[in-house]
Design an enzyme around this catalytic site. Structure first.
Site, mmCIF file in Angstrom:
data_model
loop_
_atom_site.group_PDB
_atom_site.id
_atom_site.type_symbol
_atom_site.label_atom_id
_atom_site.label_comp_id
_atom_site.label_asym_id
_atom_site.label_seq_id
_atom_site.Cartn_x
_atom_site.Cartn_y
_atom_site.Cartn_z
ATOM 1 C CB CYS A 137 -0.904 0.175 1.192
ATOM 2 S SG CYS A 137 0.165 -0.159 2.687
ATOM 3 C CB CYS A 181 4.456 -0.300 1.700
ATOM 4 S SG CYS A 181 3.564 -1.512 2.520
ATOM 5 C CG ASP A 230 14.541 25.093 -35.073
ATOM 6 O OD1 ASP A 230 15.248 26.307 -35.244
ATOM 7 O OD2 ASP A 230 15.204 24.088 -35.691
#
Length: 739
Positions: free
Chosen positions: A21, A24, A421
């Protein structure tokens, strides 16, 4: 390789087992930083089960630190070249394990007895006999993890499940031993564990689908190749082939490694790498990419990159690295997940005491407290961001869009101004010399030979077009003509000494700095510029000898892309080193207004231009609104502007420079892919917000409902499992994204 370098710091990736989870994730990141303060950064990804640590540390020390906080870790020896794959625990859960099958088989009879009201002599003991193996056999890992965390004075999702299911089982056992006639809750305990196991199985299946795009890329790599040995073609493992060796590619087979065509002609399908649906014609001198499909003719190639250095491996490596990153939006979720479980434990205790304090019995009080424990789920918080990023970046890679980091992803969805560009972005990037106007008594063949020799030393598209033209018109021997003192000025031109003569080729300003007068051909240059052509002046020994007039056609989809950017609310700009007249003509053909076009800009000026845009307001009605500026270029000449921009996008075929400098790389020079990349970044962030909203909203509604007794613990267990699955499934919608 076991590590790579980032800002002179070692970067290592570990496969972590035991994560369940979001808490953790927070615990591992905090625990590793505390145990190893020399670490500069720790990133943990719940979806992939991997932890990335940056800093000078011993891998064994990291593994030991992981073990000390209750997790096991393994150093990945080649983390950036390996295909994305679920962790070992996820792989176990992706197949219906015997534990899940046994849990269902043992729990369903008890659940049926409860629902049908089947009570007979010894029924309680039968329920105990059936459910005990479910908790302490099938769900043993849950209880073991909870105990291990408790020994370290820590908590995680397993703590909530173990307390909820264990309390229901323990209270039922107490009633059974006491001979009480109150209802038993064995079916509740069994269903909690069974639904959790089922939810993890479905979640792992869904998470496994999230990495399909990258696995598909890596699975393209053929295992064997036909190399030339002693005059014969011999099949060998692809990993044995080295750069410089010759490889035969037969029709209908995959290109095993990156290389350059030495002989033959064919059409190659590059769709999975570049997103280009039509096969690409290949002939002598063209580059081919490992993993692509050779369709029609035979090709003989010389290998240029082997193994992990190939484009396919590098592309998958960069995407996987990006998938481990965390955008700023995830930080709040991580902070919440870190304190979530202790808060839930406190709420469950308050629920229990509250019901008892109101005069209700232990049965109702425990039921409500168990529901609070079970309904709360930090999993959805932990999965909300990584699953969306994993699926979204995989979808981008499959479309030929390489997104290198989550910071660029987070900013790209807020882009409101994009600088493009000209050469190679709005134009084809394959300029051709239209005419050479000579004003000298030098022999034309001699001038062409020198021009080709000097320009061959430059990689600029204009230089290459001059070199090609010169070779075709009399400079075929230029390859053997030596050049000394070669110099190149980005945005200006080139110079060098050839056969004793000082040559200079470039724009008017460059030649003036070389002491050359260009007025004699200024009219021709002006007329050419007004028609979108570029003039490159040519001088020998500081005397003007001619001018090359070069045209670079506009890409067919340029105008459509500019219009699509405007529809996304993004204001386009064009920058070019060409003369303002040339830039204006090209820009207007693409649908840009004169105020949106800037010509005669050097690479350094491009950076300053981007910087000015960043400090200006894009909306005059909202002067305080921040302008988020993106820059699109080739990743080499535009490097200063790309570095300055909030979001940098490189066009081309995934060169080393483009892939290592730009936050995004368009693998094929397709302007509409820029629009797709921006739209996809917005979709990814939108899904992340939806996931986080659902995760927070779910807990905001579910926990009070459980505390007030409106949710049965079995319903709570099902809802908890469903919340994580729903987040993953919502992320999987990105696989169907259409730009």
């Amino acid at each position: 390789m076991s590590q790579i370098s980032k800002n002179n710091q070692a970067e290592r990736v570990f496969q972590v087992e035991g994560m369940h989870c979001g808490s953790c994730v927070a615990r591992i990141e905090t625990g590793l930083k505390k145990a190893l303060p020399q670490l500069q950064e720790v990133r943990v990804n719940l979806a992939t089960g991997k932890a990335t640590v940056i800093g000078d540390s011993d891998p064994q020390a990291v593994v030991a630190a992981l073990s000390a906080i209750g997790y096991s870790g393994t150093l990945l020896e080649a983390p950036m070249s390996m295909p994305l794959r679920p962790s070992a625990s996820a792989r176990q859960e992706m197949a219906p394990s015997r534990r899940l099958i046994w849990a269902v088989g043992l729990t369903v009879p008890v659940f049926a007895m409860h629902m049908l009201g089947l009570h007979f002599a010894g029924s309680g003991w039968l329920q105990l006999a059936l459910i005990t193996p479910v908790l302490f056999g099938c769900g043993l890992d849950i209880f073991k993890s909870a105990v291990q965390q408790a020994q370290r004075f820590q908590t995680d999702m397993n703590t909530l499940i173990a307390l909820g299911a264990g309390t229901a089982w323990g209270y039922s056992l107490f009633l059974l031993l006491a001979g009480s006639t109150e209802p038993l809750y064995f079916e509740t305990a069994g269903m909690i564990v069974t639904l959790i196991l089922l939810g993890r199985f479905l979640e792992a299946k869904a998470k496994g689908r999230a990495g399909e795009a990258i696995r598909a890329l890596m699975n393209l790599q053929p295992q064997t190749a036909l190399i030339q040995r002693d005059g014969h073609w011999q099949e060998v493992p692809a990993y044995e082939v080295r750069p410089g060796q010759r490889v035969l590619i037969r029709p209908g087979t995959q290109v095993p490694l990156d290389g350059q065509v030495l002989a033959g002609a064919s059409s190659v399908n590059e769709s999975l790498l570049t997103g280009e649906s039509l096969p690409v014609a290949k002939q002598v001198g063209d580059a081919v990419i490992g993993g692509t499909l050779n369709e029609t003719g035979s090709l003989t190639i010389e290998v240029t990159h082997a193994g992990d250095s190939g484009l396919l491996a590098r592309m998958a490596a960069l995407v996987e690295k990006a998938q481990s990153g965390k955008p700023p939006i995830q930080k709040l979720a991580d902070r919440v997940a870190g304190i979530f479980v202790p808060v839930v434990l406190g709420l469950a205790l308050l629920t229990l005491l509250g019901w008892l304090g109101l005069g209700y019995g232990w049965s109702l009080a425990l039921k409500a407290a168990i529901a609070v424990l079970v309904i709360a789920c930090p999993c959805a918080l932990g999965l909300a961001t990584p699953t969306a990023i994993q699926v979204g970046l995989g979808r981008a890679a499959a479309s030929g869009i390489l997104i290198r980091d989550t910071d660029g992803l987070d900013l790209a969805h807020r882009l409101n101004l994009l600088v493009l560009d000209k050469t190679g972005t709005l134009t084809e990037g394959k300029p051709q010399v239209v005419r050479f106007k000579m004003v000298s008594e030098w022999e034309a063949a001699c001038l062409m030979r020198w021009a080709s020799a000097v320009e061959s030393h430059s990689e600029h598209p204009l230089a290459q077009s001059i070199a090609s033209y010169a070779q075709q018109t009399g400079g075929s021997q230029s390859v053997d003509t030596p050049v000394t003192d070669f110099q190149s000025e980005p945005g200006g031109g080139v110079s060098g000494v050839c056969e004793g003569h000082r040559l200079a080729l470039g724009n008017s300003s460059f030649l003036v700095r070389q002491g050359v007068l260009t007025a004699k051909l200024s009219r021709e240059a002006q007329t050419a510029a007004e028609h979108g052509q570029t003039a490159v002046f040519y001088a020998v020994d500081q005397a003007l000898v001619g001018v090359f007039l070069i045209a670079d056609p506009l890409k067919p989809d340029a105008a459509k892309a500019i219009q699509a950017l405007r529809q996304l609310g993004i204001s386009p700009r064009m920058l070019s080193g060409d003369r303002p007249e040339t830039a204006l003509w090209i820009g207007q053909q693409a649908g840009l207004a004169a105020s949106e076009i800037e010509g005669g800009v050097s690479p350094a000026d491009k950076q300053a231009f981007v910087q000015r845009l960043q400090t200006a307001s894009v909306d005059p009605a909202k002067p305080a609104a921040k302008t988020v500026v993106g820059m699109v270029g080739d990743g080499v000449n535009d490097a200063p502007a790309l570095a300055q921009a909030d979001v940098s996008i490189a066009m081309g075929t995934g060169t080393d420079v483009a892939m290592s400098t730009a936050q995004m790389t368009i693998m094929k020079g397709d302007l509409l892919k820029i629009v797709e990349a921006i739209a996809l970044s917005r979709a990814i962030l939108r899904v992340i917000r939806q996931n986080l909203f659902w995760a927070f909203f779910y807990n905001l509604i579910a926990i009070p409902a459980a505390a007030l007794g409106y949710l049965h613990p079995m319903v709570a267990a099902g809802a908890m499992a469903l919340s994580s699955i729903s987040v993953v499934l919502n992320s999987l919608r990105l696989k169907r994204f259409q730009g």
